[in-house]
Design an enzyme around this catalytic site. Structure first.
Site, PDB file in Angstrom:
ATOM      1  N   HIS A  93      -0.812  -8.059   3.496  1.00 37.07           N
ATOM      2  CA  HIS A  93      -0.408  -8.518   4.837  1.00 37.07           C
ATOM      3  C   HIS A  93      -1.287  -7.986   5.963  1.00 37.07           C
ATOM      4  O   HIS A  93      -1.140  -8.406   7.115  1.00 37.07           O
ATOM      5  CB  HIS A  93       1.080  -8.213   5.101  1.00 37.07           C
ATOM      6  CG  HIS A  93       1.419  -6.794   5.411  1.00 37.07           C
ATOM      7  ND1 HIS A  93       1.587  -6.343   6.694  1.00 37.07           N
ATOM      8  CD2 HIS A  93       1.648  -5.728   4.624  1.00 37.07           C
ATOM      9  CE1 HIS A  93       1.920  -5.045   6.669  1.00 37.07           C
ATOM     10  NE2 HIS A  93       1.953  -4.658   5.414  1.00 37.07           N
ATOM     11  N   ASN A 144      -5.981   3.497  10.719  1.00 38.43           N
ATOM     12  CA  ASN A 144      -5.204   2.393  11.280  1.00 38.43           C
ATOM     13  C   ASN A 144      -4.988   2.497  12.790  1.00 38.43           C
ATOM     14  O   ASN A 144      -4.680   1.505  13.432  1.00 38.43           O
ATOM     15  CB  ASN A 144      -3.854   2.277  10.572  1.00 38.43           C
ATOM     16  CG  ASN A 144      -3.144   3.600  10.427  1.00 38.43           C
ATOM     17  OD1 ASN A 144      -3.688   4.569   9.905  1.00 38.43           O
ATOM     18  ND2 ASN A 144      -1.917   3.657  10.897  1.00 38.43           N
ATOM     19  N   ALA A 170       0.814  -1.218   0.000  1.00 36.38           N
ATOM     20  CA  ALA A 170       0.000   0.000   0.000  1.00 36.38           C
ATOM     21  C   ALA A 170       0.848   1.269   0.000  1.00 36.38           C
ATOM     22  O   ALA A 170       0.448   2.286  -0.553  1.00 36.38           O
ATOM     23  CB  ALA A 170      -0.939  -0.003   1.199  1.00 36.38           C
ATOM     24  N   THR A 171       2.044   1.216   0.588  1.00 34.77           N
ATOM     25  CA  THR A 171       2.913   2.395   0.546  1.00 34.77           C
ATOM     26  C   THR A 171       3.226   2.739  -0.902  1.00 34.77           C
ATOM     27  O   THR A 171       3.126   3.896  -1.324  1.00 34.77           O
ATOM     28  CB  THR A 171       4.215   2.135   1.331  1.00 34.77           C
ATOM     29  OG1 THR A 171       3.888   1.881   2.699  1.00 34.77           O
ATOM     30  CG2 THR A 171       5.166   3.315   1.248  1.00 34.77           C
ATOM     31  N   CYS A 197       5.108   2.528  11.850  1.00 31.95           N
ATOM     32  CA  CYS A 197       6.089   3.313  11.112  1.00 31.95           C
ATOM     33  C   CYS A 197       6.594   4.498  11.922  1.00 31.95           C
ATOM     34  O   CYS A 197       7.697   4.968  11.732  1.00 31.95           O
ATOM     35  CB  CYS A 197       5.491   3.847   9.817  1.00 31.95           C
ATOM     36  SG  CYS A 197       4.186   2.834   9.171  1.00 31.95           S
ATOM     37  N   SER A 238      -3.300  -3.732   0.708  1.00 27.71           N
ATOM     38  CA  SER A 238      -2.099  -4.514   0.974  1.00 27.71           C
ATOM     39  C   SER A 238      -2.482  -5.872   1.553  1.00 27.71           C
ATOM     40  O   SER A 238      -3.352  -5.959   2.426  1.00 27.71           O
ATOM     41  CB  SER A 238      -1.230  -3.748   1.977  1.00 27.71           C
ATOM     42  OG  SER A 238      -0.009  -4.409   2.183  1.00 27.71           O
ATOM     43  N   THR A 254       9.415  -7.660 -12.686  1.00 27.87           N
ATOM     44  CA  THR A 254       8.938  -9.042 -12.717  1.00 27.87           C
ATOM     45  C   THR A 254       7.943  -9.285 -11.600  1.00 27.87           C
ATOM     46  O   THR A 254       8.174  -8.891 -10.454  1.00 27.87           O
ATOM     47  CB  THR A 254      10.138 -10.000 -12.571  1.00 27.87           C
ATOM     48  OG1 THR A 254      11.047  -9.735 -13.636  1.00 27.87           O
ATOM     49  CG2 THR A 254       9.689 -11.454 -12.608  1.00 27.87           C
ATOM     50  N   GLN A 291      -6.751  -0.656   5.634  1.00 23.49           N
ATOM     51  CA  GLN A 291      -7.250  -1.224   6.894  1.00 23.49           C
ATOM     52  C   GLN A 291      -8.625  -1.870   6.762  1.00 23.49           C
ATOM     53  O   GLN A 291      -9.024  -2.626   7.644  1.00 23.49           O
ATOM     54  CB  GLN A 291      -7.290  -0.144   7.990  1.00 23.49           C
ATOM     55  CG  GLN A 291      -5.931   0.215   8.552  1.00 23.49           C
ATOM     56  CD  GLN A 291      -5.300  -0.900   9.370  1.00 23.49           C
ATOM     57  OE1 GLN A 291      -5.990  -1.757   9.928  1.00 23.49           O
ATOM     58  NE2 GLN A 291      -3.989  -0.913   9.439  1.00 23.49           N
TER      59      GLN A 291
HETATM   60  C1  LIG Z   1      -0.173  -0.696   6.745  1.00 25.13           C
HETATM   61  C2  LIG Z   1      -0.782   0.479   6.063  1.00 25.13           C
HETATM   62  C3  LIG Z   1      -0.199   1.042   4.916  1.00 25.13           C
HETATM   63  C4  LIG Z   1       1.122   0.556   4.363  1.00 25.13           C
HETATM   64  O1  LIG Z   1       0.993  -0.703   3.790  1.00 25.13           O
HETATM   65  P1  LIG Z   1       2.302  -1.532   3.341  1.00 25.13           P
HETATM   66  O2  LIG Z   1       1.745  -2.567   2.438  1.00 25.13           O
HETATM   67  O3  LIG Z   1       2.859  -2.092   4.593  1.00 25.13           O
HETATM   68  O4  LIG Z   1       3.201  -0.602   2.631  1.00 25.13           O
HETATM   69  C5  LIG Z   1      -0.833   2.105   4.305  1.00 25.13           C
HETATM   70  N1  LIG Z   1      -1.985   2.604   4.794  1.00 25.13           N
HETATM   71  C6  LIG Z   1      -2.580   2.105   5.888  1.00 25.13           C
HETATM   72  C7  LIG Z   1      -3.865   2.690   6.364  1.00 25.13           C
HETATM   73  C8  LIG Z   1      -2.000   1.029   6.559  1.00 25.13           C
HETATM   74  O5  LIG Z   1      -2.589   0.535   7.646  1.00 25.13           O
END
Ligand SMILES: *Cc1c(COP(=O)(O)O)cnc(C)c1O
Length: 375
Positions: A200, A150, A70-71, A329, A198, A241, A178
């Protein structure tokens, strides 16, 4: 170890690991290679995952662009839209409680000459809709507002916000990291133009995510300037890739979330209620909840223990329980989210976030509470 930091990351689902493993070893082909079966097997796996993700989000398959998370998606969409559509008066609007990957990207484009407006949020972190509407009339290039927060779990009214943006012909992006996998999302029913998520954060692997770039009303792809240049993968939006095993895992996590999300939400609501009522009965003198009770992502609770330093508390319980001060972070700085909702610094420093998953249990909550009380 009791894991109560699921907004930072979640444990990968065993079923996700199982579908990923073959793509690390036997089926290691590059999906962009041609003709031989190792390549087509990988290509088919990527496309199946793309479909699984589109089903979870309720969008078209070819609107899903794979990124490293997501970043990256937030960077790609914000920079890519500002670069292509900013013109002579580039103007970006974001909320003050956005994740650092939106906030810092906004600060970066601001340093490059973009005008940035930071919308105030209410006491739970939801964007002030009056300020939002005032901004809309200025026809900004892009408005970016998170779907769910978050640190507090609060949900913005993305249906209303996206509709207003569509009416005023302003591009709208939402960081939905989130909420994806946790609440029902149906992009075909609302005019969200860009979305980030994202894997994870909902029991998928780390290092894989998506930027959703919706087509226009004529079905034509919306162009943005790419962040990463190279071999032209992902229809030129994102070269490099494909991380096939991660993409396959992302797809499986999406499939599981789609079928199990309603039950998971019920479990999380019960766990959250249970946790809050126990904390209130045990610590009524010193406790205050920064997070709302309603209209939120179930399982995220932000708690103030008056007079108790959050870092010390987290360290004290860290042998047995994983909780956090908020965003992973920015753990060294006091939370900008809690400051944005008007908390003074001393209250920010007394606040911890507990974020549950569907795998947590009432027994873990009991253990956490008795551990907190020093037993
Ligand atoms: C965790 C998070 C991100 C970043 O996601 P990554 O995949 O770890 O880069 C961005 N926005 C929100 C709201 C998040 O909770």
């Amino acid at each position: 170890m009791i894991y109560f930091d699921n907004s930072a990351t979640t444990k990968i689902d065993r079923r996700v690991v199982d579908v990923m493993l073959p793509y690390l070893y036997e089926s290691f082909g590059n999906p962009s290679s041609k003709y031989y079966s190792l390549a087509t097997t990988a290509k088919n796996a990527v496309e199946e995952a793309r479909e699984q993700i589109s089903l979870l989000l309720g969008c078209e398959v070819d609107e899903v662009i794979f990124t490293a998370g997501a970043t990256e998606s937030n960077n790609m969409i914000i920079k890519g839209v500002m670069e292509l559509y900013g013109g002579d008066n580039p103007h970006l609007v974001i909320g003050k409680a956005e994740h650092s990957s939106v906030l810092e990207t906004a600060k970066y484009v601001e340093s490059q000459g973009v005008k940035v407006t930071y919308l105030n949020v209410d006491r739970y972190g939801r964007v002030n809709l009056e300020e939002f509407n005032d901004c809309l009339s200025l026809s900004p290039t892009l408005i970016s507002i998170q779907w769910g927060n978050n640190e507090l779990g609060s949900i913005n009214d993305i249906e209303y916000i996206s509709r207003r943006c569509e009416e005023e012909k302003v591009f709208f992006h939402t960081d939905a990291t989130q909420v994806v996998g946790k609440i029902k999302i149906s992009l075909n029913e609302i005019p969200v133009k860009f979305l980030s998520c994202s894997a994870h954060k909902f029991h998928g692997p780390k290092g894989i995510g998506a930027a959703i770039i919706r087509k226009d009303t004529l079905g034509i792809r919306t162009k943005i300037a790419p962040l990463i240049h190279g071999g032209g993968q992902e229809n030129e939006y994102r070269s490099g890739t494909h991380s096939v095993h991660n993409i396959v895992g992302f797809g499986k996590a999406a499939e599981i979330a789609l079928s199990e999300q309603p039950d998971a939400a019920d479990i999380l609501e019960q766990l959250e209620k249970n946790l809050k009522s126990k904390l209130v009965s045990m610590f009524s003198e010193v406790i205050h909840f920064n997070s709302d009770d309603h209209n939120k992502i179930p399982g995220i609770v932000n708690i103030q223990f008056k007079g108790i330093n959050n870092e010390l508390l987290i360290k004290k319980v860290s042998d047995r329980v994983a909780i956090s001060t908020g965003s992973a972070c920015s753990s060294s700085k006091p939370s900008h989210v809690l400051q944005s909702i008007g908390l003074p610094l001393n209250e920010v420093r007394n606040s911890v976030r507990v974020s549950l998953s569907k795998e947590n249990t009432i027994e873990e909550i009991d253990e956490f509470c008795s551990f907190l009380s020093g037993k």
